[in-house]
Scaffold this active site. Structure first.
Site, PDB file in Angstrom:
ATOM      1  N   LYS A 283     -15.348  -1.888  25.169  1.00  0.00           N
ATOM      2  CA  LYS A 283     -16.764  -1.774  24.801  1.00  0.00           C
ATOM      3  C   LYS A 283     -17.663  -2.790  25.494  1.00  0.00           C
ATOM      4  O   LYS A 283     -18.863  -2.564  25.603  1.00  0.00           O
ATOM      5  CB  LYS A 283     -16.917  -1.969  23.277  1.00  0.00           C
ATOM      6  CG  LYS A 283     -16.404  -0.794  22.457  1.00  0.00           C
ATOM      7  CD  LYS A 283     -16.892  -0.959  21.017  1.00  0.00           C
ATOM      8  CE  LYS A 283     -16.129  -0.113  20.041  1.00  0.00           C
ATOM      9  NZ  LYS A 283     -16.356  -0.538  18.652  1.00  0.00           N
TER      10      LYS A 283
ATOM     11  N   LYS B   2      -9.419   9.286  21.975  1.00  0.00           N
ATOM     12  CA  LYS B   2      -9.371   9.209  20.506  1.00  0.00           C
ATOM     13  C   LYS B   2     -10.585   9.899  19.897  1.00  0.00           C
ATOM     14  O   LYS B   2     -11.683   9.814  20.446  1.00  0.00           O
ATOM     15  CB  LYS B   2      -9.365   7.723  20.126  1.00  0.00           C
ATOM     16  CG  LYS B   2      -9.177   7.450  18.654  1.00  0.00           C
ATOM     17  CD  LYS B   2      -9.386   5.981  18.342  1.00  0.00           C
ATOM     18  CE  LYS B   2     -10.839   5.600  18.377  1.00  0.00           C
ATOM     19  NZ  LYS B   2     -11.160   4.269  17.869  1.00  0.00           N
TER      20      LYS B   2
ATOM     21  N   LYS C 169     -15.950   8.207  15.737  1.00  0.00           N
ATOM     22  CA  LYS C 169     -17.181   8.560  15.034  1.00  0.00           C
ATOM     23  C   LYS C 169     -18.428   8.116  15.771  1.00  0.00           C
ATOM     24  O   LYS C 169     -19.514   8.587  15.492  1.00  0.00           O
ATOM     25  CB  LYS C 169     -17.173   8.017  13.612  1.00  0.00           C
ATOM     26  CG  LYS C 169     -17.128   6.501  13.491  1.00  0.00           C
ATOM     27  CD  LYS C 169     -17.277   6.084  12.058  1.00  0.00           C
ATOM     28  CE  LYS C 169     -16.222   5.114  11.596  1.00  0.00           C
ATOM     29  NZ  LYS C 169     -16.119   3.874  12.382  1.00  0.00           N
TER      30      LYS C 169
HETATM   31  P1  TYM Z   1     -13.040   2.290  12.112  1.00  0.00           P
HETATM   32  O1  TYM Z   1     -14.277   2.315  11.272  1.00  0.00           O
HETATM   33  O2  TYM Z   1     -13.187   2.554  13.566  1.00  0.00           O
HETATM   34  O3  TYM Z   1     -12.007   3.308  11.518  1.00  0.00           O
HETATM   35  C1  TYM Z   1     -11.722   3.314  10.126  1.00  0.00           C
HETATM   36  C2  TYM Z   1     -10.255   3.646   9.938  1.00  0.00           C
HETATM   37  O4  TYM Z   1      -9.965   4.934  10.508  1.00  0.00           O
HETATM   38  C3  TYM Z   1      -8.914   4.812  11.465  1.00  0.00           C
HETATM   39  N1  TYM Z   1      -9.197   5.744  12.564  1.00  0.00           N
HETATM   40  C4  TYM Z   1      -8.352   6.691  12.995  1.00  0.00           C
HETATM   41  N2  TYM Z   1      -7.118   7.045  12.581  1.00  0.00           N
HETATM   42  C5  TYM Z   1      -6.516   8.079  13.221  1.00  0.00           C
HETATM   43  N3  TYM Z   1      -7.082   8.760  14.255  1.00  0.00           N
HETATM   44  C6  TYM Z   1      -8.320   8.433  14.705  1.00  0.00           C
HETATM   45  N4  TYM Z   1      -8.880   9.117  15.698  1.00  0.00           N
HETATM   46  C7  TYM Z   1      -9.007   7.357  14.066  1.00  0.00           C
HETATM   47  N5  TYM Z   1     -10.228   6.781  14.244  1.00  0.00           N
HETATM   48  C8  TYM Z   1     -10.309   5.785  13.324  1.00  0.00           C
HETATM   49  C9  TYM Z   1      -8.974   3.374  11.933  1.00  0.00           C
HETATM   50  O5  TYM Z   1      -7.741   2.964  12.478  1.00  0.00           O
HETATM   51  C10 TYM Z   1      -9.331   2.650  10.646  1.00  0.00           C
HETATM   52  O6  TYM Z   1      -8.172   2.469   9.852  1.00  0.00           O
HETATM   53  N6  TYM Z   1     -12.395  -2.620  12.533  1.00  0.00           N
HETATM   54  C11 TYM Z   1     -12.140  -1.465  11.698  1.00  0.00           C
HETATM   55  C12 TYM Z   1     -12.692  -1.600  10.295  1.00  0.00           C
HETATM   56  C13 TYM Z   1     -12.247  -2.832   9.594  1.00  0.00           C
HETATM   57  C14 TYM Z   1     -10.992  -3.040   8.971  1.00  0.00           C
HETATM   58  C15 TYM Z   1     -11.068  -4.331   8.410  1.00  0.00           C
HETATM   59  C16 TYM Z   1      -9.849  -2.241   8.821  1.00  0.00           C
HETATM   60  C17 TYM Z   1     -13.007  -3.947   9.413  1.00  0.00           C
HETATM   61  N7  TYM Z   1     -12.290  -4.848   8.700  1.00  0.00           N
HETATM   62  C18 TYM Z   1      -9.984  -4.856   7.705  1.00  0.00           C
HETATM   63  C19 TYM Z   1      -8.767  -2.782   8.106  1.00  0.00           C
HETATM   64  C20 TYM Z   1      -8.829  -4.076   7.558  1.00  0.00           C
HETATM   65  C21 TYM Z   1     -12.796  -0.257  12.316  1.00  0.00           C
HETATM   66  O7  TYM Z   1     -13.784  -0.359  13.005  1.00  0.00           O
HETATM   67  O8  TYM Z   1     -12.277   0.921  11.897  1.00  0.00           O
END
Ligand code: TYM
Length: 322
Positions: A111, A191, A194
């Protein structure tokens, strides 16, 4: 009691990837041990790239409501910025992590652009580690794209404990057996995300059934149409992705011999998965006062749980009176 923690970033409308990779495993843990589950909307994380304040507020509410609709309502659900300990511990962990470690994060490398990249994009993994370590969870259920960040969190917890004293538990990463990395339907090398501007290959959780049908119907498959064409293989990423989604939604590939039949089965399984969630979302969205009070109570509980952990971390690092 088993502690489980996970957050989602309100940087766009939630997708099928978020549901299969995170929300469903999170809901399963909440059913097993609701009092031990802490689930948040990571609104501070959504500010690491240029953002619009009004859109952030709207997406924070939508994400929280979808989390409740997905069956997390028995857990403690909160918005990250309402619990100041997250930002406070993040600073202490920035003083624990190295620039080398943060610079190796794949998501940062993907990014980061030029010198106008926000500094917070670089330090983001320290905030994510704080999100986790404040609650001393045993397990962190996430999709595969978060593996590196959770591994860094484990390294930081171990280093902090060694340097200053045993404050943090070292959490375990939990990936789902199917749906850990859902790919775009129109480009299975990428991937399903969103924040992608082009939603053609991205199934959104609030997509109506006919939109899901159209998106799945246009999914990339393969030119091979032999009798065993419907199978997972490294050289068939589109078909493998559809089979993975089908399995994650509880469907079976039994008897599916054509790509058309596979797409119909995937559509039916995904629509069946989304329908109850969308119904519950509509009910909750009609009562924003209820959602706000759930989040308020969630943040209050988080402040109670996280406050003493932050105080311990500050104390062993030499801050405040001994
Ligand atoms: P984020 O918001 O991008 O995604 C949220 C959760 O969804 C999972 N995910 C996916 N799983 C399978 N296939 C996909 N295409 C896919 N896209 C997203 C992500 O792995 C995630 O579990 N940094 C994190 C948010 C966060 C977090 C945390 C997670 C902030 N603090 C502490 C766990 C613990 C994020 O941006 O996820």
């Amino acid at each position: 009691m088993q502690r489980t923690l996970s957050l989602l970033t309100p940087s766009g409308h939630l997708t099928l990837g978020n549901l299969l990779g995170a929300l469903r495993p999170m809901a399963a843990a909440a059913t097993a041990a609701p009092a031990g589950c802490f689930y948040g909307v990571a609104d501070l994380h959504a500010m690491t790239t240029p953002h619009d304040p009004g859109r952030l507020r709207a997406l924070t509410a939508e994400t929280a409501t979808l989390m409740l609709a997905a069956g997390l309502d028995d857990a403690t659900v909160f918005v990250q910025s309402r619990v100041p300990a997250h930002a406070q511990l993040a600073y202490l962990l920035e003083c624990t992590a190295t620039t080398g470690e943060l610079g190796r994060m794949i998501q940062f490398k993907q990014k980061a652009g030029d010198e106008s990249t926000r500094a917070a994009l670089f330090t983001y993994p320290a905030l994510m580690a704080a999100d986790i370590l404040l609650y001393r969870p045993d397990q962190v259920p996430v999709g595969a794209d978060q593996r590196q960040h959770v591994e860094l969190t484990r390294d930081l917890a171990l280093r902090f404990n060694r340097l200053y004293g045993p404050v943090f538990t070292v959490p375990e990463l939990v990936l789902p057996t199917a749906g850990a990395r859902v790919m775009r339907l129109d480009d299975p090398a990428r991937k399903m995300g969103k924040s992608d501007a082009d939603e053609a290959g991205v199934v959104l959780l609030l997509d109506p059934p006919d939109v899901v049908r159209r998106k799945v119907a246009r999914a990339v498959t393969d030119s091979d149409t032999g009798p065993d064409a419907v199978r997972a293989a490294p050289d068939k990423p589109g078909v493998s992705n559809l089979l993975d989604v089908l399995a994650a939604c509880g469907g079976s590939p039994e008897g599916l011999t054509t790509y058309g039949a596979l797409k119909r089965a995937v559509t039916d399984a995904v629509v069946a998965e989304l329908e109850p969630l969308q119904k519950r979302y509509a009910e909750l969205a009609a009562d924003p006062g209820h959602v706000a009070s759930v989040l308020e109570a969630g943040a209050a509980r988080c402040r109670e749980v996280a406050g003493p952990v932050l105080a311990e971390a500050q104390s062993v690092m030499g801050l405040g009176p001994s």
